[in-house]
Scaffold this motif. Structure first.
Motif, PDB file in Angstrom:
ATOM      1  N   PHE A   1      38.798  47.024  41.802  1.00  5.23           N
ATOM      2  CA  PHE A   1      39.462  46.157  42.588  1.00  5.23           C
ATOM      3  C   PHE A   1      39.974  44.881  41.369  1.00  5.23           C
ATOM      4  N   VAL A   2      41.587  44.586  41.854  1.00  3.95           N
ATOM      5  CA  VAL A   2      42.059  43.604  40.798  1.00  3.95           C
ATOM      6  C   VAL A   2      42.374  42.699  41.386  1.00  3.95           C
TER       7      VAL A   2
ATOM      8  N   PHE B   1      39.739  36.935  31.563  1.00  2.00           N
ATOM      9  CA  PHE B   1      39.429  37.619  32.947  1.00  2.00           C
ATOM     10  C   PHE B   1      37.924  37.761  33.008  1.00  2.00           C
ATOM     11  N   HIS B   2      37.440  38.426  34.058  1.00  2.32           N
ATOM     12  CA  HIS B   2      35.992  38.738  34.234  1.00  2.32           C
ATOM     13  C   HIS B   2      36.153  40.306  34.577  1.00  2.32           C
ATOM     14  N   PHE B   3      35.022  41.027  34.205  1.00  3.61           N
ATOM     15  CA  PHE B   3      35.082  42.395  34.642  1.00  3.61           C
ATOM     16  C   PHE B   3      33.546  42.747  34.760  1.00  3.61           C
ATOM     17  N   ARG B   4      33.398  43.106  36.031  1.00  2.40           N
ATOM     18  CA  ARG B   4      31.668  43.323  36.496  1.00  2.40           C
ATOM     19  C   ARG B   4      31.636  44.493  37.604  1.00  2.40           C
TER      20      ARG B   4
ATOM     21  N   LEU C   1      37.662  43.341  38.613  1.00  2.00           N
ATOM     22  CA  LEU C   1      38.442  43.022  37.608  1.00  2.00           C
ATOM     23  C   LEU C   1      39.256  41.579  37.961  1.00  2.00           C
ATOM     24  N   GLY C   2      38.689  40.505  37.677  1.00  2.00           N
ATOM     25  CA  GLY C   2      39.509  39.030  38.101  1.00  2.00           C
ATOM     26  C   GLY C   2      39.960  38.312  37.109  1.00  2.00           C
TER      27      GLY C   2
ATOM     28  N   LEU D   1      46.851  37.920  32.219  1.00  2.00           N
ATOM     29  CA  LEU D   1      47.195  39.428  32.816  1.00  2.00           C
ATOM     30  C   LEU D   1      47.188  40.422  31.779  1.00  2.00           C
ATOM     31  N   ASN D   2      48.142  39.976  30.837  1.00  2.00           N
ATOM     32  CA  ASN D   2      48.264  40.951  29.775  1.00  2.00           C
ATOM     33  C   ASN D   2      47.065  41.334  28.830  1.00  2.00           C
TER      34      ASN D   2
END
Lengths: 482, 170
Positions: free
Chosen positions: B78-79, B89-92, B129-130, B151-152
């Motif tokens: 989920f982005v 960003f975070h990714f969890r 993915l925030g 974003l990049n």
């Protein structure tokens, strides 16, 4: 809950849950806990009529979809109908009209299904006063998984109809001035035909659920948030329900016609809007009766009441059973909206079936043009009720005036009446106000399936005022947000 | 079935990412509200990669029917725009949840995942993915320059991970 100096108390439900957008209800109680006043406030504003000024008219069918992520197809098609007038292309080719109708019935189908299965079913299945922890779609999924899945697959089907006719599920581009930009290929048609029988079967089942609920609770339904009213919708020339095109018809509380087959371009001769200082939403009314008694209901209940018949067999059979409950007279029960909505789901899927078997959908004559006009009105029946789009343009093709009357705006007065009625019946005189009691108020609003994000008016025209009134009618506090 | 296991050093935490089989990316948000469009912008860029076994969905908001879509994939990412999280960003990993409150205009990824598991019997693994955004309170279809940088970075991270699994660019 706020207690004021003179011991009247104001209860605020904010936000109202399981409706589209945000709303606020305030209820004023006196010292004996009797409801003095209850109102539904709209706390968002739209401003779209202003934003759109200066834009070229051909952008309208795409641009107005940004009004709402819930019913963009209705705005897309209604704007397209108005713009058809601007380009002199209102007499669409058979392929264009049938593609648009298919898109529209897909929208009606998926929107009604979302509301019934995911928003209101928790109230009907668990009761208005059930534990809020289970009174939601998650609770429905846990206890009635087959029903929850059914709702998901039905909504998905409606969205596929939209995708294949509009190009995308949300914010499509199918309808263009004077026509449509694609037809339906044989492959696309067959894709939709594959699940059609299942959708019809489930729609029949949904009508039965709503019918059984209403009849099992008929004594409650007769009273719950109910009141007599006028009703308005478009109907076909022969009086049949027609959700895409037709003349305006209004009936009074006894079913007597107030006006009939009114030309869409002439709606302002029959409908006016009143502004009240406590809501961003206007209050439309029938001009000949005036604002006091000329307000009316729109949406599924109104449409079943106003039409003479439905031109698809299963839905017509369901309509007859529905009307028999009130001996053929208009049905004024707020809770009957759910049953009426499911009859329209059945009607929509029957119309989709009819259209999918029509070879005109594979036609290639997609667009017509005629003499240019500088003013155009489009009216259709969106899932929540009659939707009006009205544009004027200048010689440079820029929009100079835009007026939108969305369904929820027409239901503004009825929703407020429903809130008042339920608050008086279920909250008055009670020593304690429970969450379940407050949910009764929300249930009444939810029956109308309001889309509050669509329904607010131009920025700057109407500041939001919060007024606290005591039992003697004296304003004891007032806050205004510009 | 492609199976891949990797330890990825992320900006603020160490996360084990398991990508196997069919992957679904859902980028959501409102592109008309500035940085809230980060999710759809991510989805648009991911779609252009044309990766086999990676399906891309772009939408304004998560809805209950996304559970069915999620249930048909082995992994879902989920982005979304992140209003106050770590930069860039975070990714969890997400744990499925089924007891969340429901609102049509705000459905949590954990709830979608929970419904996919409970309603459709899926075993889909979920990630969030925030991407950090900054401007949300005005109208406009542009993304702020700092959010664009984030974003990049997020895209480069996920693109590398996805392509490391052996997915081919068409």
């Amino acid at each position: 809950m706020v207690t004021t100096k003179d011991k009247t108390r104001r209860i605020v439900i904010s936000p109202v849950t399981r409706v589209e957008g945000h709303g606020k209800v305030s209820i004023l109680l006196d010292e004996e806990n009797n409801v003095q006043q209850a109102r539904l406030h709209i706390v968002e504003f739209r401003g779209f009529e202003r934003f759109i000024q200066g834009r070229p008219y051909w952008e309208m069918p795409v641009a107005v979809q940004r009004l709402c992520g819930i019913c963009p197809v209705s705005h897309h098609l209604c704007a397209a109908k108005a713009v058809d007038r601007l380009v002199g292309g209102e007499q669409l080719t058979p392929t264009a009209e049938k593609m648009r109708r298919l898109m529209h019935y897909g929208q009606i189908f998926q929107s009604h299904v979302l509301h019934f299965f995911h928003l209101c079913s928790p109230d009907l299945l668990f009761g208005f006063d059930a534990d809020p922890k289970i009174r939601n779609v998650i609770g429905v999924a846990a206890k009635y998984p087959d029903l929850a899945k059914q709702g998901i697959f039905m909504r998905k089907y409606g969205q596929e109809v939209i995708r294949l006719t509009a190009g995308k599920k949300i914010h499509g581009t199918g309808a263009i001035p004077g026509g449509i930009n694609k037809n339906l290929s044989i492959e696309e048609r067959d894709e939709l035909l594959a699940d059609l029988d299942q959708m019809i079967a489930w729609s029949l089942g949904a009508v039965k659920i709503a019918r059984d609920y209403t009849m099992d609770h008929i004594e409650i339904a007769k009273l719950f948030g109910s009141f007599e009213s006028n009703h308005l919708s478009i109907v076909r020339g022969d009086g049949a329900m027609d959700l895409y095109d037709g003349g305006l018809r209004a009936i009074d509380r006894d079913g007597k016609k107030i006006f009939d087959q009114v030309d869409n371009q002439d709606y302002l001769s029959y409908i006016a809007e009143e502004v009240r200082d406590w809501s961003y939403m206007k209050f439309p009314f029938i001009k000949s009766i005036g604002p006091e008694n000329g307000w009316y209901r729109v949406g599924p209940l109104a449409r079943i009441n106003t039409c003479d018949f439905i031109d698809t067999p299963e839905a017509e059979s369901a309509r007859k059973e529905f009307m028999a409950v009130t001996q053929g007279k208009p049905n004024h029960m707020t809770l009957a909206y759910h049953w009426a909505r499911m009859i329209e789901v059945l009607h929509a899927i029957e119309k989709i079936a009819e259209l999918l078997h029509d070879p005109d959908l594979q036609g290639t004559d997609l667009v017509v043009r005629g003499d240019r006009r500088d003013e155009g009105v489009g009216i259709l029946e969106a899932p929540r009720g009659t939707l009006f789009h009205h544009y004027r343009i200048n010689k440079d093709d820029q929009v100079t005036m835009c007026n939108l009357i969305v369904s929820t705006t027409s239901n503004n007065e009825p929703m407020n009446r429903a809130v008042q009625r339920v608050a008086q019946d279920h909250l008055s005189g009670k020593p304690e106000i429970s969450e379940a009691m407050l949910n009764h108020v929300e249930v009444a609003i939810r029956a109308y399936d309001p889309c509050l994000s669509c329904a607010t008016h131009a920025m700057g025209q109407m500041p939001l005022s919060v007024i606290l009134v005591d039992a003697n009618g004296e304003i004891i506090d007032e806050k205004t947000k510009q | 079935m492609i199976e891949w296991l990797s330890h990825l050093q992320l900006p603020h935490e160490k996360t084990i990412m398991i990508l196997r089989g069919d992957i679904l990316l859902i980028g959501y948000g409102n592109p008309g509200r500035l940085d809230d469009g980060l999710g759809p912008a991510f989805a648009s860029a991911a779609e252009k990669l044309g990766l086999k076994h990676v399906a891309v969905e772009s939408c304004y908001q998560l809805a209950v029917e996304h559970a069915e879509m999620v249930s048909r994939h082995d992994v879902v990412v989920f982005v979304d725009a992140d209003i106050g999280g770590p930069e860039p960003f975070h990714f969890r990993r997400l744990e499925p949840k089924v007891d969340a409150d429901f609102s049509t205009h705000r459905m949590m990824p954990e709830t979608i995942l929970g419904l996919a598991h409970n309603l459709f019997g899926a075993t889909t693994i979920g990630y969030s993915l925030g991407i950090r955004g900054y401007q949300f309170d005005d109208f406009g279809e542009s993304i702020s320059s700092q959010a664009r940088t984030n974003l990049n970075a997020a895209f480069e991270f996920l693109e590398t991970a996805l392509q490391s699994t052996g997915h081919e660019v068409c």
